[in-house]
Design a protein around this motif. Structure first.
Motif, PDB file in Angstrom:
ATOM      1  N   GLY A   1      24.758  22.821 -43.700  1.00  0.00           N
ATOM      2  CA  GLY A   1      23.313  22.562 -43.629  1.00  0.00           C
ATOM      3  C   GLY A   1      23.029  21.095 -43.391  1.00  0.00           C
ATOM      4  O   GLY A   1      22.090  20.738 -42.661  1.00  0.00           O
TER       5      GLY A   1
ATOM      6  N   ARG B   1      17.524  22.297 -43.349  1.00  0.00           N
ATOM      7  CA  ARG B   1      18.690  21.990 -44.195  1.00  0.00           C
ATOM      8  C   ARG B   1      18.633  22.791 -45.501  1.00  0.00           C
ATOM      9  O   ARG B   1      19.633  23.362 -45.969  1.00  0.00           O
ATOM     10  CB  ARG B   1      18.721  20.490 -44.493  1.00  0.00           C
ATOM     11  CG  ARG B   1      19.860  20.062 -45.415  1.00  0.00           C
ATOM     12  CD  ARG B   1      19.589  18.669 -45.954  1.00  0.00           C
ATOM     13  NE  ARG B   1      20.657  18.240 -46.836  1.00  0.00           N
ATOM     14  CZ  ARG B   1      20.511  17.325 -47.790  1.00  0.00           C
ATOM     15  NH1 ARG B   1      19.328  16.770 -48.001  1.00  0.00           N
ATOM     16  NH2 ARG B   1      21.532  16.984 -48.545  1.00  0.00           N
TER      17      ARG B   1
ATOM     18  N   THR C   1      19.362  26.500 -44.788  1.00  0.00           N
ATOM     19  CA  THR C   1      20.766  26.719 -44.402  1.00  0.00           C
ATOM     20  C   THR C   1      21.709  26.575 -45.593  1.00  0.00           C
ATOM     21  O   THR C   1      22.567  27.442 -45.842  1.00  0.00           O
ATOM     22  CB  THR C   1      21.168  25.729 -43.294  1.00  0.00           C
ATOM     23  OG1 THR C   1      20.272  25.855 -42.201  1.00  0.00           O
ATOM     24  CG2 THR C   1      22.587  26.006 -42.812  1.00  0.00           C
ATOM     25  N   ASN C   2      21.572  25.473 -46.345  1.00  0.00           N
ATOM     26  CA  ASN C   2      22.462  25.255 -47.485  1.00  0.00           C
ATOM     27  C   ASN C   2      22.277  26.307 -48.572  1.00  0.00           C
ATOM     28  O   ASN C   2      23.231  26.753 -49.219  1.00  0.00           O
ATOM     29  CB  ASN C   2      22.250  23.856 -48.068  1.00  0.00           C
ATOM     30  CG  ASN C   2      22.906  22.764 -47.229  1.00  0.00           C
ATOM     31  OD1 ASN C   2      23.801  23.065 -46.443  1.00  0.00           O
ATOM     32  ND2 ASN C   2      22.474  21.531 -47.402  1.00  0.00           N
TER      33      ASN C   2
ATOM     34  N   VAL D   1      23.648  20.417 -39.757  1.00  0.00           N
ATOM     35  CA  VAL D   1      22.495  20.845 -38.936  1.00  0.00           C
ATOM     36  C   VAL D   1      21.367  19.816 -39.019  1.00  0.00           C
ATOM     37  O   VAL D   1      20.749  19.450 -38.014  1.00  0.00           O
ATOM     38  CB  VAL D   1      21.994  22.233 -39.401  1.00  0.00           C
ATOM     39  CG1 VAL D   1      20.689  22.597 -38.688  1.00  0.00           C
ATOM     40  CG2 VAL D   1      23.051  23.293 -39.142  1.00  0.00           C
TER      41      VAL D   1
END
Length: 592
Positions: free
Chosen positions: A290, A54, A57-58, A293
């Protein structure tokens, strides 16, 4: 098999079974605590990984320039360290966790065997040996896995569910609630199916016990089977039991299929909720990619955890069933036991008195005799004759308390035998039966069983006094000759003389001879009778005999029928009466 059915009908709630099982963890509480700590450590990797993904991704979606090499390597290093911890913790769980389970299984088997030693003849008369063996072997195999995995699986599941809920609720509470609403519904469905599975596993365990009992019966009686050429009949009976077991297993697999299918349906509903709910929340900008996910990963972890618990449910039910069948042994009543004020029997003389003794078998309440009175003097040779079913063997079985009297009392040297410790009472009594039981082992082992720890010279002296040394010296390995299961490699007379040698070694002041020569040929009977006469010298001796010629020299002869003692005296006196004894004796001579 009334007793066996009663034992199987005794049911326990799952909560009660768990409470009764928990004390077995007490000696291994440190190992259990360490095992659960390791379980918590292995859970960290699965919980931390979605947070790492996370974060990456973020950060990348917000500004890829913020995703530096240092940040990626630090997160990778964190995950690598966690994996090392996971590997070490998992090794401990796989090793010491299973060892703990095996030790608990060993403790339970020890307790079950110790309890079986305390149960009366009534229990064993009405319970199949195959069923008992199944309960203390196969059933307890399942307990090893249960005692190791049960605390682990529920502890790990609890951590994952709680932490997953907390993390997901912080990310997006509405979507979290939508997903977790399925958990209680799934729990209720699983609970219903689990109850049915437990009944099925219990029936499966019972059926394998029946199959074992049938197999044991057939194999031990294989000579009779072959003599009557009934191999086909025995195969048919075994196949019937085999098919019954198959039907029970088929039913259990059907329930397992329903169980597995229902969980997959709930899995699909959870993922469907993420797709629909998460998709709409993404469209509205209420959740970041994110976070989405991380959601998918946490829900995958959650579903994998629930699925693991559900898959463990089969093992759980097998373990619970094993504990239940174990407790059915442990809760079987000990009918014959030492009274709180029981005393040791010291240097017994051997005077036995029956006062108003009545007896009926506790399982079928079949009355054997009532208000029987009898005095046996110390050192007296007493013979008991009478028709079958008159209670001769039962009377003798009451003296060592193989059964307890229903009314009245039996005294030994003026002391009620119920006030004496069982061990000291039975150590004072030697029993030679018609059906000799020899243990699988050597000739020496079977004689030494009369007094464990006796010197080899004492064992050999006992064999000589029993008239057994001569044939033992002619055996292949002499005293170290293997006798086979139940002594199948020896003749009836040889087995009987070994059993007499065993009693010689024990050297008890009271002797019970229960038709000890009735199954022997004339030559063997003569040799055994000579050994028995030597054995009886100086001892209070009770002889049950069908061959009346062997008791002519007894000090006193009793004729016992369903009406009690109907005739009493020595051989000459009873012959002069021309009663039942006279009839038996003359009939025996006519047959000769």
């Amino acid at each position: 098999m009334q007793q066996n059915n009663k034992m199987d009908d005794k049911e326990y709630s799952t909560g009660m079974l768990v409470r009764r099982f928990l004390p077995y963890f007490q000696p291994y509480r440190r190992t259990l605590c360490a095992d659960l700590c390791c379980a918590a450590l292995t859970t960290m990797c699965e919980i931390v990984l979605p947070l790492i993904i996370r974060q990456i991704t973020n950060t990348a979606l917000e500004d890829v320039a913020l995703l530096t090499t240092r940040m990626v390597l630090n997160l990778a290093l964190l995950y690598f360290v966690l994996r090392i911890i996971d590997a070490l913790a998992n090794y401990y769980m796989a090793d010491m966790g299973h060892v703990m389970g095996a030790r608990i299984e060993t403790d339970m088997r020890r307790d079950a065997y110790a309890h079986l030693q305390l149960l009366s003849n009534t229990y064993f008369n009405n319970t199949k040996v195959g069923q008992i063996m199944g309960r203390i072997t196969n059933d307890l195999f399942e307990v090893t896995e249960f005692s190791h995995h049960c605390p682990e699986e529920f502890f790990i599941a609890g951590i994952k569910i709680v932490i997953s809920f907390v993390i997901l609720a912080q990310i997006h509470l509405p979507l979290t609630l939508m997903i977790f609403v399925f958990v209680p519904v799934m729990t209720i469905v699983c609970r219903i199916i689990n109850k049915k599975m437990r009944r099925t596993f219990s029936a499966q365990r019972h059926q394998i016990g029946e199959l074992n009992a049938k197999l044991e019966d057939s194999l031990l009686g294989q000579k009779v089977v072959k003599a009557f050429t009934n191999e086909a009949l025995e195969s048919e009976k075994f196949e019937q039991g085999n098919q019954d077991f198959l039907k029970v297993k088929q039913h259990s697999y059907m329930l397992m299929g329903i169980f597995s299918t229902s969980t997959r349906v709930f899995d699909g509903l959870m993922y469907l909720t993420i797709i629909v709910g998460g998709g709409f929340f993404l469209m509205e900008g209420r959740i970041l990619p994110g976070d989405m996910v991380a959601y998918v990963m946490y829900v995958s972890t959650l579903i994998a955890t629930i699925r693991r618990i559900i898959e463990f449910a089969e093992q759980f039910q097998r373990g619970i069933t094993g504990i239940e069948r174990f407790l059915q042994i442990m809760d079987a009543d000990i009918e014959i036991f030492d009274e709180p004020d029981a005393q040791e029997l010291v240097q017994p003389k051997g005077e036995i008195v029956f006062r108003n003794v009545s007896f009926e078998y506790p399982d079928d309440h079949n009355k054997v005799f009532a208000n029987l009175n009898l005095q046996i003097h110390a050192g007296e040779k007493l013979a008991i004759v009478g028709p079958s079913g008159g209670g001769k063997t039962t009377l003798c079985n009451l003296i060592p308390r193989f059964y307890d009297v229903s009314c009245g009392e039996i005294t030994l040297d003026g002391k009620n035998i119920k006030k004496l410790t069982l061990k000291s009472l039975r150590q004072s009594i030697g029993v030679v039966q018609q059906e000799v039981y020899l243990f699988s082992g050597t000739v020496y082992d079977n004689i030494a069983y009369g007094r464990p720890g006796a010197a080899r010279e004492e064992v050999m002296e006992a064999a000589k006094r029993a008239g057994a040394d001569e044939f033992i010296q002619n055996l292949k390995d002499k005293y170290d000759t293997y006798v086979g299961e139940r002594g199948v490699k020896l003749s009836g007379g040889q087995k009987q003389r070994i059993s007499i040698a065993r009693v010689f070694l024990k050297n008890p002041p009271i002797l019970i001879l229960d038709e000890a020569t009735s199954a022997l040929d004339n030559e063997s009977e003569y040799a055994v009778a000579k050994s028995l006469n030597e054995l009886a010298k100086g001892r209070t001796t009770l002889t049950i005999a069908h061959r009346l010629s062997s008791i002519r020299n007894s000090d006193r002869i009793l004729v016992l029928t369903e009406e009690g003692i109907v005739e009493e005296g020595n051989h000459e006196k009873l012959m002069a009466l021309e009663g039942i004894y006279y009839h038996f004796y003359t009939m025996a001579n006519e047959i000769k």
